[in-house]
Design a protein around this motif. Structure first.
Motif, PDB file in Angstrom:
ATOM      1  N   ASN A  10       0.800  -1.224   0.000  1.00 28.03           N
ATOM      2  CA  ASN A  10       0.000   0.000   0.000  1.00 28.03           C
ATOM      3  C   ASN A  10       0.834   1.276   0.000  1.00 28.03           C
ATOM      4  OD1 ASN A  10      -2.441   1.345  -0.176  1.00 28.03           O
ATOM      5  ND2 ASN A  10      -2.674   1.483   2.027  1.00 28.03           N
ATOM      6  N   GLU A  12       2.613   4.284  -2.626  1.00 29.43           N
ATOM      7  CA  GLU A  12       2.616   4.878  -3.957  1.00 29.43           C
ATOM      8  C   GLU A  12       3.941   5.585  -4.132  1.00 29.43           C
ATOM      9  OE1 GLU A  12       1.633   5.270  -7.548  1.00 29.43           O
ATOM     10  OE2 GLU A  12       0.198   4.319  -6.223  1.00 29.43           O
ATOM     11  N   PRO A  13       4.781   5.222  -5.037  1.00 33.44           N
ATOM     12  CA  PRO A  13       4.647   4.133  -5.997  1.00 33.44           C
ATOM     13  C   PRO A  13       4.822   2.782  -5.316  1.00 33.44           C
ATOM     14  CG  PRO A  13       6.812   5.134  -6.199  1.00 33.44           C
ATOM     15  CD  PRO A  13       6.050   5.950  -5.198  1.00 33.44           C
ATOM     16  N   PRO A  14       4.342   1.710  -5.949  1.00 34.14           N
ATOM     17  CA  PRO A  14       4.427   0.373  -5.346  1.00 34.14           C
ATOM     18  C   PRO A  14       5.873  -0.071  -5.122  1.00 34.14           C
ATOM     19  CG  PRO A  14       3.043   0.362  -7.317  1.00 34.14           C
ATOM     20  CD  PRO A  14       3.685   1.698  -7.245  1.00 34.14           C
ATOM     21  N   THR A  16       9.321  -1.801  -5.391  1.00 30.33           N
ATOM     22  CA  THR A  16      10.112  -2.169  -6.564  1.00 30.33           C
ATOM     23  C   THR A  16      10.646  -3.599  -6.407  1.00 30.33           C
ATOM     24  OG1 THR A  16      12.185  -1.391  -5.628  1.00 30.33           O
ATOM     25  CG2 THR A  16      10.850   0.238  -6.845  1.00 30.33           C
ATOM     26  N   PRO A  69      -3.270   4.909  -0.611  1.00 30.24           N
ATOM     27  CA  PRO A  69      -1.838   4.576  -0.574  1.00 30.24           C
ATOM     28  C   PRO A  69      -1.074   5.587   0.275  1.00 30.24           C
ATOM     29  CG  PRO A  69      -2.620   4.767  -2.840  1.00 30.24           C
ATOM     30  CD  PRO A  69      -3.731   5.187  -1.957  1.00 30.24           C
ATOM     31  N   ASP A  71       2.391   7.642   1.420  1.00 28.85           N
ATOM     32  CA  ASP A  71       3.514   8.308   0.774  1.00 28.85           C
ATOM     33  C   ASP A  71       4.804   7.871   1.469  1.00 28.85           C
ATOM     34  OD1 ASP A  71       5.515  10.705   0.740  1.00 28.85           O
ATOM     35  OD2 ASP A  71       4.168  11.013  -0.970  1.00 28.85           O
ATOM     36  N   ARG A  72       5.779   7.443   0.709  1.00 27.10           N
ATOM     37  CA  ARG A  72       7.035   6.945   1.278  1.00 27.10           C
ATOM     38  C   ARG A  72       7.770   8.010   2.090  1.00 27.10           C
ATOM     39  NH1 ARG A  72       8.532   2.132  -0.969  1.00 27.10           N
ATOM     40  NH2 ARG A  72       7.270   1.484  -2.735  1.00 27.10           N
TER      41      ARG A  72
END
Length: 89
Positions: A10, A12-14, A16, A69, A71-72
């Motif tokens: 979950n 964004e972006p997924p 890698t 999603p 946010d990293r």
């Protein structure tokens, strides 16, 4: 759970393939009890990493959520704040 393994679902972006591989590697290292296998065990170690990586990718593809999603960068900032509180003297 090993602290080096981070949640991958979950975002964004997924996640890698490199992130999935790193998590699989950490998991196998933890289970094996060593960071570098002997030459005699290298093939088994590599096979285990590949199997865990494939299972992880399959799991992430199958999971469903209604939550938005994350946010990293926001999650990384939260983790840094928790670490500062934890290690503050």
């Amino acid at each position: 759970m090993c602290r080096s393994i981070h949640q991958l679902h979950n975002f964004e972006p997924p996640a890698t393939p490199d992130e999935i591989h790193a998590a699989a590697l950490q998991y196998v290292r933890k289970i094996a009890g060593s960071t570098r296998p002997s030459q005699a065990n290298q093939a088994a170690f590599d096979q285990a990493v590949a199997a865990v990586q494939a299972a992880t990718a399959e799991l992430l593809a199958a999971l469903v959520t209604t939550a938005p999603p994350r946010d990293r960068e926001v999650e990384a900032a939260k983790a840094r704040a928790r670490a500062e509180r934890r290690y503050a003297s």
